[in-house]
Design a protein around this motif. Structure first.
Motif, PDB file in Angstrom:
ATOM      1  N   LEU A  37       0.990  -1.238  -0.214  1.00 51.10           N
ATOM      2  CA  LEU A  37      -0.181  -0.013   0.054  1.00 51.10           C
ATOM      3  C   LEU A  37       1.047   1.038   0.082  1.00 51.10           C
ATOM      4  O   LEU A  37       0.466   2.338  -0.631  1.00 51.10           O
ATOM      5  N   VAL A  38       1.929   1.437   0.645  1.00 46.04           N
ATOM      6  CA  VAL A  38       2.876   2.365   0.692  1.00 46.04           C
ATOM      7  C   VAL A  38       3.425   2.716  -0.612  1.00 46.04           C
ATOM      8  O   VAL A  38       3.653   3.603  -1.184  1.00 46.04           O
ATOM      9  N   VAL A  39       3.879   1.452  -1.059  1.00 40.01           N
ATOM     10  CA  VAL A  39       4.567   1.688  -2.700  1.00 40.01           C
ATOM     11  C   VAL A  39       3.764   2.067  -3.453  1.00 40.01           C
ATOM     12  O   VAL A  39       4.039   2.803  -4.509  1.00 40.01           O
ATOM     13  N   THR A  40       2.368   1.462  -3.514  1.00 42.17           N
ATOM     14  CA  THR A  40       1.393   1.984  -4.382  1.00 42.17           C
ATOM     15  C   THR A  40       0.774   3.370  -4.320  1.00 42.17           C
ATOM     16  O   THR A  40      -0.192   3.563  -4.710  1.00 42.17           O
ATOM     17  N   GLY A  41       1.147   3.907  -3.040  1.00 40.58           N
ATOM     18  CA  GLY A  41       0.509   5.047  -2.702  1.00 40.58           C
ATOM     19  C   GLY A  41       0.263   6.127  -3.782  1.00 40.58           C
ATOM     20  O   GLY A  41      -0.759   6.979  -3.815  1.00 40.58           O
ATOM     21  N   PRO A  42       1.419   6.576  -4.240  1.00 41.02           N
ATOM     22  CA  PRO A  42       0.954   7.686  -5.508  1.00 41.02           C
ATOM     23  C   PRO A  42       0.134   7.150  -6.611  1.00 41.02           C
ATOM     24  O   PRO A  42      -0.505   8.133  -7.145  1.00 41.02           O
ATOM     25  N   ARG A  43       0.100   5.932  -6.834  1.00 40.16           N
ATOM     26  CA  ARG A  43      -0.775   5.629  -7.997  1.00 40.16           C
ATOM     27  C   ARG A  43      -2.171   5.570  -7.285  1.00 40.16           C
ATOM     28  O   ARG A  43      -3.129   6.064  -8.161  1.00 40.16           O
ATOM     29  N   ILE A  44      -2.350   5.083  -6.106  1.00 40.91           N
ATOM     30  CA  ILE A  44      -3.892   5.255  -5.429  1.00 40.91           C
ATOM     31  C   ILE A  44      -4.109   6.907  -5.379  1.00 40.91           C
ATOM     32  O   ILE A  44      -5.341   7.176  -5.748  1.00 40.91           O
ATOM     33  N   SER A  45      -3.207   7.663  -5.085  1.00 44.76           N
ATOM     34  CA  SER A  45      -3.341   9.036  -5.081  1.00 44.76           C
ATOM     35  C   SER A  45      -3.675   9.768  -6.430  1.00 44.76           C
ATOM     36  O   SER A  45      -4.686  10.480  -6.656  1.00 44.76           O
ATOM     37  N   ARG A  46      -3.387   9.249  -7.451  1.00 45.09           N
ATOM     38  CA  ARG A  46      -3.420   9.478  -9.095  1.00 45.09           C
ATOM     39  C   ARG A  46      -5.045   9.121  -9.274  1.00 45.09           C
ATOM     40  O   ARG A  46      -5.822   9.766  -9.751  1.00 45.09           O
TER      41      ARG A  46
END
Length: 254
Positions: free
Chosen positions: A114-123
């Motif tokens: 979840l931390v690694v994919t955080g930027p993708r989640i934000s976009r």
């Protein structure tokens, strides 16, 4: 506990308080640190939960401007977080310690992902904001039960709980991410507070650990609130990933 160990736990508390306010994954710093010093997993989790409560409150205070006009929304979601946190805490103590030790690696791995994919989640969240409109002030109907489930997860373990909360609210509530981050800090404080209060009466707590993490997390909460809008989070994410993977290795080898 040696003086050096106490200092390292204090510093870990500062880092966790900062990261929780900005990202929401501070447990991936403090929990592995406690394990490395030989604190039993369930005791480490319960003590860490209590210790992070003051830091969560500190971070929420730091985001008080973003909370203006959101009182009714916050109060509605608080009930879900409080109930979920209590259920998660009960599960932690009701299930055998072996079950916790078996599931922790999966929870840590989930947190790291979840931390690694955080930027993708934000976009993705940003695109959802552009594509949706007319949502109720409190959000879509499924936001409350989703916050409840996130609270159960937070009461049981809690790593990356903040990322889960931001994903849920970002998709289901029409609001800026900074204002949602203010709510996230309050909900995290409630989950940790409710579960921590439960642990204080029925669980094995290392109060030295609690005090050290509490002191550090209060400082970290203010740091996180002060620099959250300006500080690039790449190094924060990298640190969390390294610590999280280290915790996985400790569990697998231990």
């Amino acid at each position: 506990m040696t003086l050096l160990e106490g200092f390292i736990i204090l510093v870990a508390g500062v880092a966790a308080g900062t990261i929780n306010t900005i990202v929401g994954s501070g447990t991936l710093i403090t929990f592995p640190t406690l394990l490395a010093f030989g604190v039993p997993p369930v005791t480490a989790n319960a003590s860490n939960t209590i210790g992070l409560v003051p830091g969560a409150i500190s971070g929420a205070i730091g985001y008080r401007r973003e909370l203006a006009g959101q009182r009714s929304r916050v109060l509605r979601l608080l009930s879900a977080s409080a109930l979920g946190g209590l259920l998660g805490a009960v599960l932690l103590l009701a299930l055998p310690a072996a079950a916790f030790e078996a599931v922790v690696p999966a929870l840590i791995l989930l947190g790291v992902v979840l931390v690694v994919t955080g930027p993708r989640i934000s976009r993705w969240v940003a695109k959802r904001h552009e594509a949706t409109g007319g949502l109720p002030h409190h959000g879509a109907w499924w936001v409350w039960p989703a916050i409840l489930l996130a609270g159960v997860y937070g009461g049981y373990f809690g790593a990356a709980q903040g990322v889960l909360l931001m994903a849920i609210m970002g998709i289901g509530i029409s609001e800026t991410l900074q204002r949602l981050n203010g709510i996230k800090n309050i909900l995290g404080a409630v989950v940790n507070g409710v579960s921590g209060l439960f642990f204080a009466f029925v669980a094995d707590i290392d109060w030295q650990v609690v005090v050290l993490i509490a002191l550090g997390s209060v400082v970290g909460g203010q740091i996180g609130a002060g620099v959250g809008r300006r500080l690039p989070d790449l190094w924060l994410r990298g640190t969390i990933v390294v610590v999280g993977l280290t915790a996985l290795v400790l569990f697998i080898r231990g």
